[in-house]
Design an enzyme around this catalytic site. Structure first.
Site, PDB file in Angstrom:
ATOM      1  CE1 TYR A   1      -3.422  -2.727   0.922  1.00  0.00           C
ATOM      2  CE2 TYR A   1      -4.588  -0.658   1.217  1.00  0.00           C
ATOM      3  CZ  TYR A   1      -4.606  -2.023   1.039  1.00  0.00           C
ATOM      4  OH  TYR A   1      -5.795  -2.678   0.973  1.00  0.00           O
TER       5      TYR A   1
ATOM      6  CE  LYS B   1       1.911 -17.560  -2.270  1.00  0.00           C
ATOM      7  NZ  LYS B   1       1.062 -18.761  -2.393  1.00  0.00           N
TER       8      LYS B   1
ATOM      9  CG  ASP C   1      -1.890 -20.149  -1.002  1.00  0.00           C
ATOM     10  OD1 ASP C   1      -1.385 -20.095   0.141  1.00  0.00           O
ATOM     11  OD2 ASP C   1      -1.340 -20.742  -1.958  1.00  0.00           O
TER      12      ASP C   1
ATOM     13  CG  ASP D   1      -8.405  -4.637   1.727  1.00  0.00           C
ATOM     14  OD1 ASP D   1      -9.393  -4.200   2.332  1.00  0.00           O
ATOM     15  OD2 ASP D   1      -8.267  -4.535   0.488  1.00  0.00           O
TER      16      ASP D   1
ATOM     17  CG  ASP E   1     -14.028  -6.857   1.921  1.00  0.00           C
ATOM     18  OD1 ASP E   1     -13.823  -6.129   2.909  1.00  0.00           O
ATOM     19  OD2 ASP E   1     -14.430  -6.406   0.824  1.00  0.00           O
TER      20      ASP E   1
HETATM   21  C1  IPM Z   1     -10.531   2.035   0.463  1.00  0.00           C
HETATM   22  C2  IPM Z   1      -9.322   1.215   0.693  1.00  0.00           C
HETATM   23  C3  IPM Z   1      -8.101   2.091   0.640  1.00  0.00           C
HETATM   24  C4  IPM Z   1      -9.375   0.433   2.013  1.00  0.00           C
HETATM   25  C5  IPM Z   1      -8.155  -0.467   2.150  1.00  0.00           C
HETATM   26  O1  IPM Z   1      -7.761  -1.129   1.174  1.00  0.00           O
HETATM   27  O2  IPM Z   1      -7.597  -0.496   3.235  1.00  0.00           O
HETATM   28  C6  IPM Z   1     -10.593  -0.437   2.241  1.00  0.00           C
HETATM   29  O3  IPM Z   1     -10.679  -1.488   1.341  1.00  0.00           O
HETATM   30  C7  IPM Z   1     -10.632  -0.955   3.657  1.00  0.00           C
HETATM   31  O4  IPM Z   1     -10.748  -2.167   3.843  1.00  0.00           O
HETATM   32  O5  IPM Z   1     -10.602  -0.136   4.580  1.00  0.00           O
HETATM   33 MG    MG Z   2     -11.199  -3.328   2.251  1.00  0.00          MG
END
Ligand code: IPM
Ligand code: MG
Ligand code: NAD
Length: 356
Positions: A136, A186, A218, A242, A246
């Site tokens: 990042y 990884k 993975d 990240d 999700d």
């Molecule tokens: C919007 C983006 C920069 C952010 C990240 O990748 O950290 C988002 O996906 C999160 O999970 O907070």
């Molecule tokens: Mg995110």
């Protein structure tokens, strides 16, 4: 106690509004709220996604409540002007390197999980995501090769000190939870991950009471779906964290349910300085329609109460109110129901008032 409120774009203002109603219902003394622009709205109004004034406001506060940033109309702007730079800038400028993303089963929601109910029922994990480094924040660019082809590049990098500080946060968190820590990397391919793994092992010697294991990312993605109950605390880098968070949200049932706390080293007179936000984004596909589930933001507020205000009992009350609403069948569109953001906020506030 000062809270900077940064609603941002898309559904950000819709979910923050409901979290603020919950905060209001708690009727806490001595709170001062400031509101600032971030993201696409800030770019439109001030020419920058993270105006100096907003950054100053966040710095002067004891905690930040953040909605979401991002708008498709900005996808072709130069990168440093895109809305997402606001949240990345806040995390970097405020030194918020430790991102706590808990994922826990809610009674009554087992059938909304992407997993079989008996598997979903086991989820109780905490992802500790490093937030100030990795691919990042490394050098990046787009160059044109000699053959005329464009090539994008992003440098992935972790120093030992960056890994050490997040590892300490994770070991301490694991110690307070089930005493198990899974470090996800990884290391079979990436040198960045080799330094990560070596450093986590080194730090682990200071925590002999925590059982440390290592897992390739993975495999971790696969195991999270196969048997999420095996995870207690997970520590990982910015990018892997990240993605895995999700994924964890859909194991629980919806991305509209997962909160987060971003912490650094700064302490205030009330607790840790931190930024609190749902893990989801600005959801342009449902923005402005009252369809967003505000529970992730309300649960982020609970984390703010816990970590930045030292109000554990209020934090637990808010978390119980959300859990009991879900158990009662309160459902937004993300969970197959019809409740609007406002109605979900109303239900949580009413429930909260019944809990002592
Ligand atoms: C919007 C983006 C920069 C952010 C990240 O990748 O950290 C988002 O996906 C999160 O999970 O907070
Ligand atoms: Mg995110
Ligand atoms: N921290 C942040 O501010 C943050 C986090 C993630 C993405 N983003 C940004 O948000 C924008 C949209 O990104 P995306 O579509 O990949 O991810 P997203 O999380 O915004 O949305 C993904 C999907 O989940 C749904 N969803 C998300 N939150 C929901 C909620 N509370 N209730 C109901 N449904 C919800 C959306 O409708 C969409 O279908 C992009 O600009 C992205 O960069 C910002």
């Amino acid at each position: 106690m000062k809270i900077a409120v940064l609603p941002g774009d898309g559904i950000g203002p819709e979910v923050v509004r409901e979290a603020l109603r919950v905060l209001d219902a708690l009727n806490l003394p001595g709170l001062v709220l400031f509101e600032g622009d971030v993201g696409a709205i800030a770019y439109q109004r001030h020419g920058h996604p993270l105006p100096q004034e907003t950054l100053d406001m966040a710095r002067a506060a004891d905690a930040v409540l953040f909605g979401a940033v991002g708008d498709p109309s900005c996808d072709n702007l130069e990168r440093h002007l895109r809305p997402e730079q606001a949240i990345l800038g806040l995390r970097a400028e405020l030194g918020l390197f430790a991102n706590l993303r808990p994922a826990t089963t809610f009674t009554g929601l087992e059938h909304m999980s992407g997993l079989r109910p008996e598997i979903a029922r086991e989820i109780d994990l905490l992802i500790v995501r490093e937030l100030n480094g990795d691919v990042y924040f490394g050098d990046k660019g787009i160059r044109t090769r000699d053959d005329g082809e464009r090539e994008g590049w992003d440098m992935m990098c972790y120093s030992e000190s960056e890994v050490r500080r997040i590892a300490h946060v994770a070991f301490r968190a694991a110690r307070k939870r089930g005493g198990r820590l899974t470090s996800v990397d990884k290391a079979n391919v990436l040198e960045t991950s080799q330094v990560w793994r070596d450093t986590v092992i080194e730090v682990g010697k200071e925590y002999p009471d925590v059982a440390l294991e290592h897992m390739y990312v993975d495999n971790a993605a696969m195991q999270l779906v196969k048997s999420p109950g095996q995870f207690d605390t997970v520590v990982t880098g910015n990018l892997f964290g990240d993605i895995l968070s999700d994924q964890a949200s859909m194991c629980v049932g919806s991305i509209g349910l997962l909160p987060s706390a971003s912490l650094g080293e700064r302490q205030t007179e009330y607790g840790a300085f931190g930024l609190y936000e749902p893990i989801h984004g600005s959801a342009p596909d449902i923005a402005g329609q009252g369809k967003a589930n505000p529970m992730a933001t309300i649960l982020s507020l609970a984390m703010l109460l816990r970590h930045s205000m030292g109000r554990e009992e209020d934090a637990v009350r808010v978390e119980r109110a959300v859990a009991e609403c879900l158990a009662d069948g309160v459902r937004g569109g993300d969970l197959g129901g019809r409740a609007t953001s406002r109605e979900i906020g109303d239900s949580v506030v009413s429930k909260l008032l019944t809990l002592s």
